[in-house]
Every structure is written in C-alpha cells, then in structure tokens.
Design an enzyme around this catalytic site. Structure first.
Site, PDB file in Angstrom:
ATOM      1  N   GLY A  17       0.826  -1.213   0.000  1.00 29.80           N
ATOM      2  CA  GLY A  17       0.000   0.000   0.000  1.00 29.80           C
ATOM      3  C   GLY A  17       0.857   1.259   0.000  1.00 29.80           C
ATOM      4  N   SER A 108      -1.994 -13.749  -2.811  1.00 23.90           N
ATOM      5  CA  SER A 108      -0.645 -14.183  -2.442  1.00 23.90           C
ATOM      6  C   SER A 108      -0.348 -15.480  -3.182  1.00 23.90           C
ATOM      7  CB  SER A 108      -0.600 -14.425  -0.936  1.00 23.90           C
ATOM      8  OG  SER A 108       0.543 -15.178  -0.613  1.00 23.90           O
ATOM      9  N   SER A 109       0.940 -15.719  -3.432  1.00 20.75           N
ATOM     10  CA  SER A 109       1.292 -16.963  -4.133  1.00 20.75           C
ATOM     11  C   SER A 109       1.043 -18.203  -3.259  1.00 20.75           C
ATOM     12  CB  SER A 109       2.752 -16.919  -4.588  1.00 20.75           C
ATOM     13  OG  SER A 109       3.588 -16.677  -3.487  1.00 20.75           O
ATOM     14  N   CYS A 110       0.784 -18.008  -1.954  1.00 19.26           N
ATOM     15  CA  CYS A 110       0.534 -19.178  -1.098  1.00 19.26           C
ATOM     16  C   CYS A 110      -0.881 -19.734  -1.278  1.00 19.26           C
ATOM     17  CB  CYS A 110       0.806 -18.865   0.361  1.00 19.26           C
ATOM     18  SG  CYS A 110      -0.364 -17.739   1.070  1.00 19.26           S
ATOM     19  N   TYR A 137      -4.138 -18.226   6.282  1.00 11.20           N
ATOM     20  CA  TYR A 137      -3.960 -17.023   5.457  1.00 11.20           C
ATOM     21  C   TYR A 137      -4.371 -17.318   4.017  1.00 11.20           C
ATOM     22  CZ  TYR A 137      -1.338 -13.227   3.153  1.00 11.20           C
ATOM     23  OH  TYR A 137      -0.964 -12.145   2.399  1.00 11.20           O
ATOM     24  N   LYS A 141      -7.319 -15.636   1.599  1.00 12.46           N
ATOM     25  CA  LYS A 141      -7.024 -15.018   0.297  1.00 12.46           C
ATOM     26  C   LYS A 141      -7.805 -15.718  -0.825  1.00 12.46           C
ATOM     27  CE  LYS A 141      -4.205 -11.693   1.379  1.00 12.46           C
ATOM     28  NZ  LYS A 141      -4.521 -10.301   1.070  1.00 12.46           N
ATOM     29  N   THR A 165       4.314 -12.683  -5.774  1.00 10.29           N
ATOM     30  CA  THR A 165       5.284 -13.590  -5.184  1.00 10.29           C
ATOM     31  C   THR A 165       5.799 -12.953  -3.884  1.00 10.29           C
ATOM     32  OG1 THR A 165       7.204 -14.900  -5.728  1.00 10.29           O
ATOM     33  CG2 THR A 165       7.268 -12.586  -6.428  1.00 10.29           C
ATOM     34  N   LEU A 167       7.486 -10.514  -1.518  1.00 10.97           N
ATOM     35  CA  LEU A 167       7.844  -9.108  -1.767  1.00 10.97           C
ATOM     36  C   LEU A 167       8.810  -8.609  -0.693  1.00 10.97           C
ATOM     37  CD1 LEU A 167       4.206  -7.874  -2.448  1.00 10.97           C
ATOM     38  CD2 LEU A 167       5.939  -8.446  -4.169  1.00 10.97           C
ATOM     39  N   HIS A 180       9.150 -11.682   7.044  1.00 19.11           N
ATOM     40  CA  HIS A 180       9.513 -12.597   5.963  1.00 19.11           C
ATOM     41  C   HIS A 180      11.035 -12.699   5.896  1.00 19.11           C
ATOM     42  CE1 HIS A 180       5.405 -11.497   4.636  1.00 19.11           C
ATOM     43  NE2 HIS A 180       5.382 -12.760   4.266  1.00 19.11           N
TER      44      HIS A 180
HETATM   45  O1  GFB Z   1       9.642 -15.536   3.930  1.00 17.51           O
HETATM   46  P1  GFB Z   1       9.185 -16.652   4.780  1.00 17.51           P
HETATM   47  O2  GFB Z   1       8.987 -16.359   6.234  1.00 17.51           O
HETATM   48  O3  GFB Z   1       7.836 -17.264   4.264  1.00 17.51           O
HETATM   49  O4  GFB Z   1      10.285 -17.843   4.699  1.00 17.51           O
HETATM   50  P2  GFB Z   1       7.330 -18.300   3.137  1.00 17.51           P
HETATM   51  C1  GFB Z   1      10.833 -18.273   3.498  1.00 17.51           C
HETATM   52  C2  GFB Z   1      11.916 -19.307   3.761  1.00 17.51           C
HETATM   53  O5  GFB Z   1      13.040 -18.674   4.385  1.00 17.51           O
HETATM   54  C3  GFB Z   1      11.516 -20.478   4.668  1.00 17.51           C
HETATM   55  C4  GFB Z   1      13.480 -19.458   5.478  1.00 17.51           C
HETATM   56  O6  GFB Z   1      12.077 -21.656   4.164  1.00 17.51           O
HETATM   57  C5  GFB Z   1      12.198 -20.105   5.999  1.00 17.51           C
HETATM   58  O7  GFB Z   1      12.484 -21.217   6.814  1.00 17.51           O
HETATM   59  N1  GFB Z   1      14.189 -18.617   6.452  1.00 17.51           N
HETATM   60  C6  GFB Z   1      15.497 -18.739   6.775  1.00 17.51           C
HETATM   61  C7  GFB Z   1      13.666 -17.617   7.188  1.00 17.51           C
HETATM   62  N2  GFB Z   1      15.833 -17.866   7.736  1.00 17.51           N
HETATM   63  C8  GFB Z   1      14.709 -17.137   8.002  1.00 17.51           C
HETATM   64  C9  GFB Z   1      14.440 -16.073   8.912  1.00 17.51           C
HETATM   65  O8  GFB Z   1      15.298 -15.606   9.668  1.00 17.51           O
HETATM   66  N3  GFB Z   1      13.164 -15.576   8.883  1.00 17.51           N
HETATM   67  C10 GFB Z   1      12.192 -16.054   8.053  1.00 17.51           C
HETATM   68  N4  GFB Z   1      10.967 -15.499   8.079  1.00 17.51           N
HETATM   69  N5  GFB Z   1      12.423 -17.098   7.207  1.00 17.51           N
HETATM   70  C11 GFB Z   1       5.192 -16.936   3.463  1.00 17.51           C
HETATM   71  C12 GFB Z   1       3.817 -17.224   3.996  1.00 17.51           C
HETATM   72  O9  GFB Z   1       5.785 -18.160   3.310  1.00 17.51           O
HETATM   73  O10 GFB Z   1       5.181 -16.308   2.205  1.00 17.51           O
HETATM   74  C13 GFB Z   1       2.894 -16.114   3.837  1.00 17.51           C
HETATM   75  O11 GFB Z   1       3.926 -17.646   5.345  1.00 17.51           O
HETATM   76  C14 GFB Z   1       3.040 -15.359   2.523  1.00 17.51           C
HETATM   77  O12 GFB Z   1       1.626 -16.653   3.921  1.00 17.51           O
HETATM   78  C15 GFB Z   1       4.468 -15.139   2.122  1.00 17.51           C
HETATM   79  O13 GFB Z   1       2.370 -16.018   1.512  1.00 17.51           O
HETATM   80  C16 GFB Z   1       4.603 -14.545   0.740  1.00 17.51           C
HETATM   81  O14 GFB Z   1       7.781 -17.897   1.779  1.00 17.51           O
HETATM   82  O15 GFB Z   1       7.661 -19.701   3.533  1.00 17.51           O
END
Ligand code: GFB
Length: 316
Positions: A17, A108-110, A137, A141, A165, A167, A180
């Site tokens: 946004g 969302s791509s999820c 989530y 969506k 995808t 962001l 993320h």
């Molecule tokens: O970005 P992320 O939290 O979400 O994690 P998703 C992506 C990958 O990065 C996973 C790894 O395999 C995590 O285990 N990763 C490694 C980490 N180190 C880290 C860290 O320090 N922090 C985080 N956060 N991840 C989300 C969905 O999935 O994608 C939402 O939960 C949404 O619903 C979003 O759709 C776009 O890509 O797995």
C-alpha cells in the site's frame, strides 16, 4: 483511471500500500484517499460502509491485510483468517454497494497447492492441498479471489485479483519472529556485522526456493493491471526467477558486508519446498519488472539503514 479519479488505498501503511501511495502522485494521480487504522478499523463493517458512503471512491486498491512470515503464519492462524476475511469482505461488499468502478485485490502466491508443478500457472488454483504453515492465510485469500469473481459474475462488477510472489522493500516488517525472510536477513546480517559476530542463524535447511520481487515493481504492476486488465482469471505477479534460501543468504551477506558463516537451524520450518510463479500471462499483458534482485536488496538495505537503524540510534 483518470488523473482526477478518486482512488482509495486500503492499507497505505503496509509494504504494498505504501509503495502504491508513493507511485500514484509520481504518475499524476492526485485524488487519493486513505485512512489510518486509528481512523478506520477495516474489520468493522459499519465503519467501512460509512467511509465508502462518505468518500465514494471510484477505484480501490485492496492492499490491507494481516501478513507475516512463516513463523507468524503458523503461530497466529486465527488472527490471520479472521482479520483477512473481515477486511476483504467489508471492503469488497462496500465497493459493490457504492458502485466502485474497479477494484484490485491483492492475494498471495501461497493460495496455490503446496506441491503443485513449477513454475506455478494461474490454472493450478484450487487443484490440491495447501502448505500447512500458512493455510489459514491462504484460505482467506482464496475466499477473497472467489468473492471478487462471484461479484463479477452476479453483479457485473470489475474486480481483479493479483497474486504477488514474495515481496520486499521499504516499510517491510523487520521484527525477527514475524517478518519474511528477506527483511529478517537484512536485519540479521547488518546486526551481525555491527556486533562482529562470526555466524548468522538461518532458519530451516536453506534448500527451499523462493522468488522475490521489489515492492516498487509490485506497485507499478498493480497500477498497470488496474488500467490494462479486465479478465476473470487471477494474474501472477513476479519475476519468473527463483533462488534457494542459502543463495539468498549469500547475496544479503555480500550487500551488507558480512563475512562470517551461516548456521542452519533445521528445528525451524522450511515451509513449501518451492514457490516460483509462471508469469507468462503478465508478460503477455505487457508488464515486466525493472529491478534486479541484488539491486533491489541494495535499495532495501539502504532504506533499512536510513529509516530503522538511524531512528533506533536517535531514539537511544
Ligand atoms: O519468507 P518466509 O517467512 O515465508 O520464509 P514463506 C521463506 C523461507 O526462508 C523459509 C526461510 O524456508 C524459511 O524457513 N528462512 C530462513 C527464514 N531464515 C529465516 C528467517 O530468519 N526468517 C524467516 N521469516 N524465514 C510466506 C507465507 O511463506 O510467504 C505467507 O507464510 C506469505 O503466507 C508469504 O504467503 C509470501 O515464503 O515460507
């Protein structure tokens, strides 16, 4: 959209946004309305209906949502399903009641099945089981997409849905438990460099593959699709290129100047093994991203240093 059309951005403080809010005036759109959470609680139907009745927006960017990374999604599924269903239901229905000319819903791509073929085509929507870490989530969506399509069918509205995808960029959430991966890496590697640490912890195995899009490109795509797309089909928005989390860690380490090692923590979830969008429809419609991954990470890192690190120092 005409330059004087009244445009409402729901979620103008969020990652997408706020990028749309930066882009609209750059392109000469000046009649933009928005409200803070304090002024308008989007989970309250009455407040949303009153706002639409008063402001009568012509175009709506529905970028308001409860979002988070893999841990936030798995820890707070009730908050993710409740808030997202309430926000989008209230806004889509109020848009219908107030004859909004066009609405763009951010999905969302999820929403796609956990193990669907890669790259993910729009046609794979609702073809299999979801990734458990973000099922609540994703279900919200999916309901939003179906609501837009149902209103178009029954009421002849023009509500389009776009599926971004992963962001990143300015105004991201840098909280280490709820963010993320890219925002988490920027903060972790920066802080490790400042403290002179030898290792940075990376969740999971580092093997999962993700695709990343700089948020200013996402905002550009949203404006482009608002003007150039009227189809019933959802539209993927991404780059069509993915990398492993281990490779991503390497890039962020380079950008932030961290020279130490990565320590993988397999006790943390990997999530879906791969999430790579097929962006042929988007390319056929005439849109392509401008920012390369390393360039985008450099910009996001500069923003982080200027707005988060500097603020912390001055608050201290
Ligand atoms: O970005 P992320 O939290 O979400 O994690 P998703 C992506 C990958 O990065 C996973 C790894 O395999 C995590 O285990 N990763 C490694 C980490 N180190 C880290 C860290 O320090 N922090 C985080 N956060 N991840 C989300 C969905 O999935 O994608 C939402 O939960 C949404 O619903 C979003 O759709 C776009 O890509 O797995």
């Amino acid at each position: 959209m005409k330059k004087n059309s009244k445009i409402y951005i729901a979620g103008h403080h969020g990652l997408v946004g706020s990028a749309i809010l930066r882009k609209l005036p750059e392109l000469g759109y000046e009649n933009v309305v928005y409200r803070t959470h304090h002024e308008l609680d989007l989970t309250r139907q009455k407040e949303v209906e009153q706002f639409f009745d008063q402001e009568k927006p012509e175009y709506v960017f529905l970028a308001a949502a409860k979002v988070g990374g893999i841990m936030a999604n798995s820890r707070y599924p009730a908050e993710f399903i409740y808030n997202n269903l309430a926000i989008q239901t209230n806004i889509i229905h109020a848009s219908y009641l107030n004859r909004v000319k066009k609405l763009l819903f951010l999905g969302s791509s999820c929403i796609y099945p956990r193990l669907c073929p890669q790259p993910i085509k729009e046609d794979y929507f609702l073809s299999g089981s979801l990734e458990p870490t973000n099922e609540s989530y994703a279900i919200a969506k999916i309901a939003g997409v179906k609501m837009c399509q149902s209103y178009n069918r029954q009421y002849d509205t023009r509500y389009i849905s776009v599926m971004p995808t992963n962001l990143y960029g300015p105004n991201d959430n840098f909280d280490l438990e709820t963010s993320h991966v890219l925002a988490a890496f920027i903060r972790k590697f920066h802080e490790a460099g400042v403290k002179g640490l030898k290792e940075v912890e990376v969740w999971g195995t580092g093997v999962p593959r993700r695709e990343f899009l700089y948020v200013d490109d996402m905002a550009d795509a949203c404006l482009y699709l608002m003007d150039h797309y009227d189809g019933i089909k959802i539209v993927n928005v991404g780059t069509g290129k993915d990398i492993s989390i281990r490779e991503l860690a390497g890039i962020v380490a380079r950008v932030t100047g961290f020279n130490g090692d990565f320590r993988f923590d397999p006790a943390r979830p990997d999530g879906t093994p791969q999430k790579l969008l097929d962006v042929s429809l988007l390319h056929d419609l005439g849109w392509k991203e401008k920012t390369g991954l390393e360039e985008g990470i450099r910009k996001a890192y500069q923003w982080y240093v200027k707005h988060i690190v500097t603020t912390q120092i001055s608050e201290f």
